[in-house]
Design an enzyme around this catalytic site. Structure first.
Site, PDB file in Angstrom:
ATOM      1  N   GLU A 397       0.804  -1.219   0.000  1.00  0.00           N
ATOM      2  CA  GLU A 397       0.000   0.000   0.000  1.00  0.00           C
ATOM      3  C   GLU A 397       0.837   1.269   0.000  1.00  0.00           C
ATOM      4  OE1 GLU A 397      -2.615  -3.287   1.260  1.00  0.00           O
ATOM      5  OE2 GLU A 397      -0.593  -2.628   1.858  1.00  0.00           O
ATOM      6  N   HIS A 464     -11.409  -5.961   8.602  1.00  0.00           N
ATOM      7  CA  HIS A 464     -12.079  -5.697   7.333  1.00  0.00           C
ATOM      8  C   HIS A 464     -13.340  -4.862   7.505  1.00  0.00           C
ATOM      9  CE1 HIS A 464      -9.636  -9.270   6.471  1.00  0.00           C
ATOM     10  NE2 HIS A 464      -9.642  -8.890   5.221  1.00  0.00           N
TER      11      HIS A 464
END
Length: 658
Positions: A397, A464
């Site tokens: 990322e 998540h």
């Protein structure tokens, strides 16, 4: 030290000597000013000038260089005016950051130089984005980025090498191995014989050269740059040198053995090159002192003039104004044709129309090409726009966000998909320290949107399902949007793509396929910072955003006897204070509802503002309804208990019954 002049004539060699000597003279001046207390801090590159000067000379003037603290020679070789550099170092208004940052923490697009930030690792990732823009433009250019041996321990360095290798980007990663990262010797920094050996692991070319030999550096970088301009690919160059002074002057060098200092003093790059030129009868020994006097006589009046400049007069309006680049939405005739589509399809439509309108817009993320992303938001786009514009990325990322920033610095727009909003933590420095602060620091806009699939309701568990918008709302320089309806999902995304500032775009995963609505067929824009009054009322105001807006609608449907005004913020930074305050002044009661946890959630900011602005008209305390102060649990029953929705009835009962 052996110098090979090859085909360089005497004038060229003397020119190199002048370029090598000039930053040394400047540094010696700065050390005097430091001892006099006229400047506050200095990171010395004495002993390393050959790397900066030789490498900068090897690059074309329209190619980007990303230097570090000790690379003054890059700036002087690129003819950056000394007085502006000095103004930058001492914090004058005429400096590149107007007193907002120090040292070489700035960029100068006119010189194709992008300076560093204190977090050293991100620099190489930006170089990747810059080089990618050149490749996409089919321009035969190379990009040069400097790192120290200490920085090679940072994860960003490795992410950058991996991305550059996978994407065949023409980047030269130049490592200045000067023996110490502050006081930590290389033996405690890495456990390989040579840093250049790491090139093999990334499948790229690696070279190790004498970092004190200006001609070796010039020829090596020239050769590599020429080669990768024709056949784009990265290279790793390790320059062996030594830092003759402390990390910065206050650090000193007591931790360095005296014998080691003496050895490297004998390899001084300026003196060694001067000795060579004298030995080759290219110049006389007296020319060195003569040139020093010439440089000093040129610098002295500039120093006194810059030091005499008035101190910056703080102005609140100016400071707030410069955090963001001014943004304006395109003036279009709204399309009256609307189609009922899902929330997820509205996001896809916004991406598609953004890609159609801007041929310099690049989408990046894990599995977003043929696979269409884990939620299929980008499904099919690769077949419309090709793999160069819809790019699968390695799983890194920080490296990807840095590359997106590099694209933005080199004339492109980028939209990055986080696979889940939770994973943005792996790119946190890039977002909050690099993207967010660039315009404020040196006036450079960064055209990056980060898509953040967020929220609970799908039993995703602690990693998540987080609603992490509060991480970013408090960071000046970022814009944060969070649509609750399909038309806003498209309109806010298209507005974010148009906006020259970095935008965090939160999209709720549960709404993807569970919510439909009418969405304009053509271009549509929703002003960032403007709330939506979903339903008017007179008894109380609920302020919400994202999925929480729909919880409020469910509550209102169950209680038709209550006249509730519902405001969907849509944008969290900036947020629409005027609409919220006007509503609460009308109703006299306010409840702030959001999915994020109670403590430190954005609702606290909303509640505080409402209390300050509306205290005199409130009929009840401002109340908050938020999720539990725990990580998000996976089990459905536990998740339902966690979410603010389970406490909405009670909270509204307390508000209305007060």
């Amino acid at each position: 030290m052996i110098f090979d002049r090859r085909n360089l004539d005497d004038n060229a060699l003397i020119n190199i000597y002048r370029k090598l000597l000039f930053p040394r003279v400047i540094e010696e001046k700065m050390l005097v000013l430091l001892r006099q207390g006229r400047i506050g801090k200095w990171f010395s590159g004495i002993g390393q000038e050959a790397i900066a000067v030789g490498a900068a000379m090897a690059m074309q003037t329209d190619e980007y260089i990303l230097p570090m603290h000790r690379n003054l020679g890059v700036f002087t070789t690129r003819n950056v005016p000394f007085e502006r550099l000095l103004a930058q170092w001492i914090g004058k208004a005429s400096g590149f950051t107007k007193g907002r940052d120090r040292s070489f923490h700035f960029g100068a697009q006119e010189h194709k130089i992008l300076g560093m930030i204190s977090h050293l690792g991100p620099q190489p990732t930006l170089a990747n984005g810059i080089a990618l823009a050149d490749v996409l433009n089919r321009e035969a250019k190379a990009t040069l980025v400097f790192v120290g041996e200490g920085t090679t321990s940072e994860g960003d360095f490795h992410e950058a090498l991996n991305i550059a290798s996978v994407w065949n980007l023409p980047v030269i990663f130049l490592v200045e191995n000067n023996g110490y990262a502050l006081s930590t010797p290389v033996a405690q920094q890495y456990n390989c014989k040579n840093l250049v050996d790491r090139a093999l692991g990334y499948g790229i070319e690696g070279r190790q050269i004498d970092g004190n030999n200006v001609l070796d550096i010039y020829y090596t970088i020239s050769e590599i740059a020429s080669n990768i301009r024709k056949r784009p690919r990265p290279a790793l160059v390790e320059c062996m040198t030594f830092r003759m002074r402390g990390h910065e002057e206050a650090s000193g060098t007591k931790y360095v053995p005296q014998q080691l200092l003496s050895e490297w003093q004998d390899k001084d790059p300026v003196q060694a090159f001067e000795d060579y030129l004298v030995g080759q009868e290219v110049m006389r020994r007296t020319w060195g002192p003569y040139l020093r006097n010439e440089f000093n006589s040129r610098l002295e009046p500039l120093i006194e003039k810059t030091l005499a400049e008035p101190n910056i007069r703080p102005n609140v309006f100016t400071e707030l104004r410069d955090v963001y680049r001014e943004a304006a939405l395109p003036q279009i005739t709204p399309n009256k044709n609307k189609t009922v589509i899902r929330y997820i399809d509205a996001i896809t439509a916004g991406l598609r129309q953004g890609m159609q309108k801007h041929d310099n817009l690049i989408l990046m993320g894990q599995d977003i090409a043929e696979y269409g992303g884990v939620f299929k938001v980008t499904e099919g786009l690769v077949y419309e726009f090709g793999k160069t514009r819809v790019r699968n990325t390695p799983l890194c990322e920080s490296g990807v966000i840095g590359a997106a920033m590099g694209l933005g610095l080199n004339g492109y727009k980028a939209v990055v998909e986080m696979q889940f909003a939770d994973f943005a933590s792996s790119g946190f420095t890039q977002i909050v320290n690099h993207l967010a602060k660039t315009h404020y620091r040196w006036g450079q806009n960064v055209d990056v949107v980060i898509r953040m699939p967020t929220g609970a309701g799908t039993s995703g568990g602690p990693f998540h399902s987080q609603s992490n918008e509060a991480w970013f709302v408090k960071t000046p320089g970022l814009k944060v949007v969070y649509p609750a309806f399909p038309d806003d999902a498209k309109g806010l995304l298209m507005a974010a793509i148009e906006d020259p500032n970095p935008v965090m775009y939160f999209e709720h995963k549960f709404l993807y396929r569970n919510l439909t609505g009418e969405v304009p067929d053509g271009e549509t824009y929703v002003e960032i910072g403007k709330a939506r009054i979903v339903k008017e009322g007179t008894d109380a105001t609920i302020v919400a955003y994202g999925y929480a807006v729909h919880w409020a609608l469910e509550y209102m449907a169950k209680h038709p006897d209550q006249s509730i005004e519902l405001i969907d913020l849509r944008s969290l930074q900036p947020w629409d204070r005027n609409t919220v305050i006007a509503s609460v002044k009308k109703t006299g009661r306010a409840l702030v509802l959001h999915e994020d946890t109670y403590t430190g959630g954005f609702g606290a900011e909303l509640a505080a503002t409402i209390a300050e602005a509306c205290f005199g008209v409130l009929d009840a305390p401002v109340m908050r309804c938020a999720s539990l102060d725990t990580p998000v649990p996976m089990d459905k029953g536990l998740e339902n208990q966690f979410l603010a929705k389970s406490r909405l009835e009670k909270a509204m009962g307390q508000l209305m019954g007060y």
